[in-house]
Design an enzyme around this catalytic site. Structure first.
Site, PDB file in Angstrom:
ATOM      1  N   ARG A 236      -1.499  -3.793   1.088  1.00  0.00           N
ATOM      2  CA  ARG A 236      -0.698  -4.193   2.500  1.00  0.00           C
ATOM      3  C   ARG A 236       0.866  -4.236   2.193  1.00  0.00           C
ATOM      4  O   ARG A 236       1.604  -4.351   3.225  1.00  0.00           O
ATOM      5  CB  ARG A 236      -1.148  -5.690   2.753  1.00  0.00           C
TER       6      ARG A 236
ATOM      7  N   TYR B 203       3.337  -2.139   4.438  1.00  0.00           N
ATOM      8  CA  TYR B 203       3.619  -2.665   5.700  1.00  0.00           C
ATOM      9  C   TYR B 203       4.733  -4.024   5.328  1.00  0.00           C
ATOM     10  O   TYR B 203       5.702  -4.084   5.993  1.00  0.00           O
ATOM     11  CB  TYR B 203       2.542  -3.161   6.277  1.00  0.00           C
TER      12      TYR B 203
ATOM     13  N   LYS C 296       8.743  -3.796   6.447  1.00  0.00           N
ATOM     14  CA  LYS C 296       9.228  -4.904   7.371  1.00  0.00           C
ATOM     15  C   LYS C 296      10.311  -5.913   6.869  1.00  0.00           C
ATOM     16  O   LYS C 296      11.108  -6.001   7.323  1.00  0.00           O
ATOM     17  CB  LYS C 296       8.268  -5.718   7.983  1.00  0.00           C
TER      18      LYS C 296
ATOM     19  N   TYR D 216     -15.378 -10.415   8.245  1.00  0.00           N
ATOM     20  CA  TYR D 216     -14.754 -10.174   6.538  1.00  0.00           C
ATOM     21  C   TYR D 216     -14.749 -11.381   5.925  1.00  0.00           C
ATOM     22  O   TYR D 216     -14.160 -12.214   6.373  1.00  0.00           O
ATOM     23  CB  TYR D 216     -13.552  -9.235   6.650  1.00  0.00           C
TER      24      TYR D 216
ATOM     25  N   PRO E 196      -4.561 -12.391   4.287  1.00  0.00           N
ATOM     26  CA  PRO E 196      -4.093 -13.513   4.163  1.00  0.00           C
ATOM     27  C   PRO E 196      -5.080 -14.682   4.829  1.00  0.00           C
ATOM     28  O   PRO E 196      -5.623 -14.485   5.738  1.00  0.00           O
ATOM     29  CB  PRO E 196      -2.668 -13.508   5.334  1.00  0.00           C
TER      30      PRO E 196
END
Ligand code: UDP
Length: 312
Positions: free
Chosen positions: A143, A146, A150, A205, A273
């Site tokens: 991840r 991304y 940002k 998940y 997260p």
């Protein structure tokens, strides 16, 4: 009447933003390379004479004719599935794309707004997340492409503000949902709704104990317009603090759709997260903004949208 460039304007959030400016009578230039956005999202207003579409990847040098009052940088894959499939493009649009969009805003003397994200907080160790929390990000995890793009974009935006006195805004957008999300973008809202409508298993998940807080698109767009009206250059969270576990969310979707789907459990993606909930004190005080659309109402509208898409 303003002239506004929206990068990623054919995406989910971008297209709603285009529409909101057109409704005010402003001129909109929608820039999109179609990697996750689609012309279908802007079809309803693409014949509006105030609307112009530019098929362009903002990671490459950007040229726009004429004056611009605002540059709103929304281009980026935003679903974990998409940015895992396009890791380098994601890093490029957050870095090179942001640099190009900032350079354009500087050249035109335009206000610049960066669409940042709650992902800058990574897998947060505090809850709710306030803007002064620095986050807990794994830079080399899947991840990271991304999150770090940002974070770089925020740093670059602040540098343009401090060095070039550019009139900037940074919004940290939390999970947002609504009509025009892609059915197959892999995020939890389209996944669960389409699975429920087809009476297929709902794929939770992990154990589904991780939390998210879902905000409806119209609330977000209203907050973005408010943010553009105030002179504030530090990041502002926009999201709905109504938090729930993913398992609770799955049950809510089953109830709202009247589905016969059962819940199945699949492995939790790496670095997913564990918690996410915005502290919106700043948005409340600075913008007089807070969400107005209850999640049940927003989800009903979104379910209607997906029903119609599935029927086609
Ligand atoms: N998720 C899930 N089933 C799915 C898709 C997502 O349980 O079919 C979970 C995912 O692991 C995460 C949460 O839902 O904990 C939100 O995922 P999403 O991809 O929407 O975006 P994120 O908030 O992680 O950026």
């Amino acid at each position: 009447m303003a002239r506004v460039l929206i990068t990623g304007g054919a995406g989910f959030i971008g297209s709603h933003l285009c529409e909101s400016f057109l409704k005010r009578g402003d001129h909109v230039i929608c820039m999109d390379n179609g990697s996750t956005g689609s012309r279908e999202n802007v079809a309803a207003f693409s014949s509006n004479p105030h609307f112009r579409f530019m098929d362009h990847n903002v990671s490459n040098y950007v040229e726009v004719d004429g004056p611009l009052d605002m540059v709103l940088h929304f281009a980026s894959p935003a679903s974990p599935v998409d940015y895992l499939e396009m890791p380098i493009q994601t890093l490029k649009v957050g870095s090179l794309g942001t640099h190009n969009a900032l350079g354009l805003a500087k050249d035109k003397g335009a206000v610049f707004l960066l669409a940042s994200t709650s992902e800058v907080y990574g897998d947060p160790l505090v809850k709710p997340q306030r803007e002064d929390y620095w986050g807990n990000v794994n830079p080399i995890g899947p991840r990271g492409v991304y999150d770090e793009a940002k974070r770089f974009a925020e740093a670059m935006t602040m540098a343009y503000h401090r060095s070039h006195k550019l009139n900037t805004r940074i919004v940290r957008i939390f999970n947002t949902y609504g009509p025009r999300m892609r059915m197959k973008d892999g995020r939890v809202v389209p996944n669960f709704i389409t699975q429920a409508l087809k009476n297929e298993p709902i794929t939770v998940y992990g154990k589904g104990e991780q939390t998210r807080s879902f905000g409806y698109i119209d609330d977000l767009v209203r907050g973005l317009h408010r943010l553009l009206e105030v002179e504030h250059h530090l990041p502002v969270n926009l999201g709905n603090p109504h938090e729930m576990t993913v398992l609770e969310f799955a049950k809510k979707i089953i109830a709202l759709t009247g589905s016969k789907s059962e819940i199945v459990y699949q492995p939790l993606p790496q670095d997913d997260p564990q918690v996410r909930q915005p502290d919106i004190t700043k948005a409340r005080q600075l913008l007089g903004w807070e969400p107005q659309i209850h999640v049940d109402e927003g989800l009903k509208r979104t379910i209607e949208f997906f029903k119609e898409r599935l029927a086609r």
